[in-house]
Design a protein around this motif. Structure first.
Motif, mmCIF file in Angstrom:
data_model
loop_
_atom_site.group_PDB
_atom_site.id
_atom_site.type_symbol
_atom_site.label_atom_id
_atom_site.label_comp_id
_atom_site.label_asym_id
_atom_site.label_seq_id
_atom_site.Cartn_x
_atom_site.Cartn_y
_atom_site.Cartn_z
ATOM 1 N N GLY A 1 0.783 -1.238 0.000
ATOM 2 C CA GLY A 1 0.000 0.000 0.000
ATOM 3 C C GLY A 1 0.803 1.271 0.000
ATOM 4 O O GLY A 1 0.272 2.331 0.330
ATOM 5 N N SER A 2 2.091 1.190 -0.385
ATOM 6 C CA SER A 2 2.948 2.387 -0.378
ATOM 7 C C SER A 2 3.586 2.577 -1.745
ATOM 8 O O SER A 2 4.733 2.161 -1.973
ATOM 9 C CB SER A 2 4.029 2.260 0.704
ATOM 10 N N MET B 1 12.861 0.491 2.885
ATOM 11 C CA MET B 1 12.360 -0.131 4.103
ATOM 12 C C MET B 1 13.523 -0.869 4.762
ATOM 13 O O MET B 1 14.123 -1.754 4.168
ATOM 14 C CB MET B 1 11.217 -1.105 3.823
ATOM 15 N N THR B 2 13.823 -0.489 6.010
ATOM 16 C CA THR B 2 14.898 -1.114 6.771
ATOM 17 C C THR B 2 14.286 -2.014 7.834
ATOM 18 O O THR B 2 13.453 -1.567 8.625
ATOM 19 C CB THR B 2 15.794 -0.054 7.433
ATOM 20 N N VAL B 3 14.693 -3.278 7.845
ATOM 21 C CA VAL B 3 14.151 -4.259 8.778
ATOM 22 C C VAL B 3 15.283 -4.818 9.627
ATOM 23 O O VAL B 3 16.288 -5.301 9.094
ATOM 24 C CB VAL B 3 13.434 -5.404 8.033
ATOM 25 N N LYS B 4 15.107 -4.755 10.950
ATOM 26 C CA LYS B 4 16.098 -5.289 11.878
ATOM 27 C C LYS B 4 15.397 -6.226 12.859
ATOM 28 O O LYS B 4 14.583 -5.791 13.663
ATOM 29 C CB LYS B 4 16.789 -4.157 12.637
ATOM 30 N N TYR C 1 10.489 1.199 -6.998
ATOM 31 C CA TYR C 1 11.756 1.717 -6.505
ATOM 32 C C TYR C 1 12.037 1.295 -5.057
ATOM 33 O O TYR C 1 13.077 1.658 -4.498
ATOM 34 C CB TYR C 1 11.763 3.239 -6.571
ATOM 35 N N ALA C 2 11.131 0.548 -4.460
ATOM 36 C CA ALA C 2 11.274 0.192 -3.047
ATOM 37 C C ALA C 2 12.485 -0.708 -2.825
ATOM 38 O O ALA C 2 12.626 -1.750 -3.475
ATOM 39 C CB ALA C 2 10.011 -0.485 -2.550
ATOM 40 N N GLU C 3 13.336 -0.307 -1.903
ATOM 41 C CA GLU C 3 14.524 -1.082 -1.539
ATOM 42 C C GLU C 3 14.349 -1.611 -0.111
ATOM 43 O O GLU C 3 14.047 -0.835 0.805
ATOM 44 C CB GLU C 3 15.763 -0.195 -1.610
#
Length: 422
Positions: free
Chosen positions: A381-382, A388-391, A414-416
């Protein structure tokens, strides 16, 4: 016959080299204001013109740098000496020595300052019991900044507020409910308010028409905003767990989230810390707020994905923030497990409200189904998402999370997605 050359007078070169004695007054004052008070006093030996310049510094800071290992002069004697010899107004006074216990000497210093045009007063008591604030500080009507640490406030009955105060910072303080309420409402120019680790009152009643920044953290029962149309930055943390019986409320009770945002039409940055999301989840939650947060561009949420009410509240807030550009999710681990399965359903309204979301940070996930479903919805939905950083919380669940993230569709080409080791 060679004529003897007259000797050159040394006075002129010395005068040219002694530039420090001929500095403009405002430059000398600027230099002295940047020095610790001990070093500022030492400038008195530079020249006769500098002998008393330090005594006219309008900003006085007394901290651990005042003391020297080679000098047996006590901290109290240093403050007494400087105040005794000081010439002119004192605009800023800061007392913050981590080895200094609150004593009656502070009363004497505050009484002295109240006779000056003090504008900034900072008192930090790091050791011992709360210092009971001397009543004379409440008569300093020129004050624009007040910062207190480990103090007890009991204003005199004649106290009518600070008419010029713009910044108030209270940490580890004790004051009664009526004192706090009056402290806020009777400072009409207040723009910045910080309240941390307080006791003596449990209701945060904020009535401040010029307030722009509000940072609070502690144990409280309720928060009420009034006349806060200019409030743009809010960081709020509830340090005590909200029990289930407190959260349910009577059937059909109004939403705390709705009440909280009702008087914050210009909020741009919101940080929901500790257990405050549980507070916001109290009451009947609408799918979407009737009045969206039109200018909210940064949102940080500390959340437990084992609590369906918290998740629903976070989703409602996202759906009601069409200008949101940055989102930070901090996962709060809970001992309890989620009762039942938390389900999300996409609808026609999901894509629009987070259409401007560009950066997302998610910290502390364990790879549970509700966490991954939440991430999936964000990616789907973006459409403007860039990063997007995931930890994760631990390395044990890291590989499974990576596999799921690679499978999810993304609305933004373009989402990284960046995976960070815990």
């Amino acid at each position: 016959m060679m004529q003897r050359q007259p000797l050159k007078s040394p006075c002129k070169p010395q005068m040219e080299l002694d530039r420090i004695s001929n500095l403009p007054c405002h430059v000398a004052e600027r230099i002295l204001s940047c020095l610790p008070i001990r070093e500022a006093v030492r400038t008195s030996v530079l020249s006769s013109k500098w002998r008393y310049k330090w005594a006219m510094v309008a900003h006085l800071v007394f901290d651990n740098h005042c003391l020297s290992a080679q000098n047996r002069t006590t901290f109290v004697n240093i403050v007494d000496h400087v105040l005794l010899l000081h010439i002119g107004p004192i605009h800023k006074f800061k007392l913050s020595n981590r080895d200094f216990l609150a004593t009656s000497d502070i009363d004497r210093w505050i009484l002295h300052l109240s006779r000056s045009s003090i504008k900034e007063f900072i008192l930090e008591i790091w050791k011992g019991n709360r210092y009971k604030m001397h009543s004379s500080v409440f008569s300093c009507q020129d004050m624009t900044h007040l910062e207190l640490f480990n103090c007890l406030l009991r204003p005199p009955p004649t106290f009518k507020g600070f008419s010029r105060l713009k910044s108030l910072d209270l940490q580890h303080v004790t004051l009664a409910q009526d004192v706090f309420d009056n402290m806020v409402v009777r400072c009409p120019l207040l723009e910045k308010l910080t309240v941390m680790n307080f006791d003596g009152f449990t209701l945060l009643n904020i009535d401040a028409p010029n307030l722009q920044f509000f940072d609070v953290g502690g144990v409280f029962e309720d928060v009420n905003f009034k006349n806060t149309l200019n409030l743009a930055v809010v960081s709020i943390g509830l340090y005590e767990h909200v029990c289930n019986y407190q959260r349910r409320g009577p059937p059909g009770s109004s939403s705390h989230l709705l009440k909280f945002l009702a008087h914050l039409p210009r909020i741009q940055r919101l940080e929901i810390q500790s257990y405050f999301l549980k507070y916001l989840a109290i009451g009947t939650l609408p799918g979407k707020l009737p009045k969206p947060c039109l200018v909210l561009n940064y949102l940080s949420i500390r959340i437990s994905f084992t609590d369906s009410d918290e998740i629903s509240t976070a989703v409602c807030l996202l759906r009601s923030s069409p200008a949101l550009q940055e989102l930070e999710i901090l996962v709060r681990p809970e001992d309890t497990t989620c009762a039942g399965t938390v389900n999300f359903q996409l609808d026609d309204d999901w894509n629009g409200p987070i259409a401007r979301l560009r950066h997302v940070k998610i910290n502390g996930i364990a790879g549970t189904k509700p966490e991954l479903e939440f991430i999936r919805l964000l990616l789907l939905g973006s459409p403007a998402l860039e990063k997007m950083t995931v930890k994760p919380a631990s390395v044990t669940c890291g590989w499974e999370i990576v596999k799921k993230l690679l499978q999810y569709r993304r609305a933004s080409v373009y989402a990284e997605i960046i995976y960070m080791d815990p």
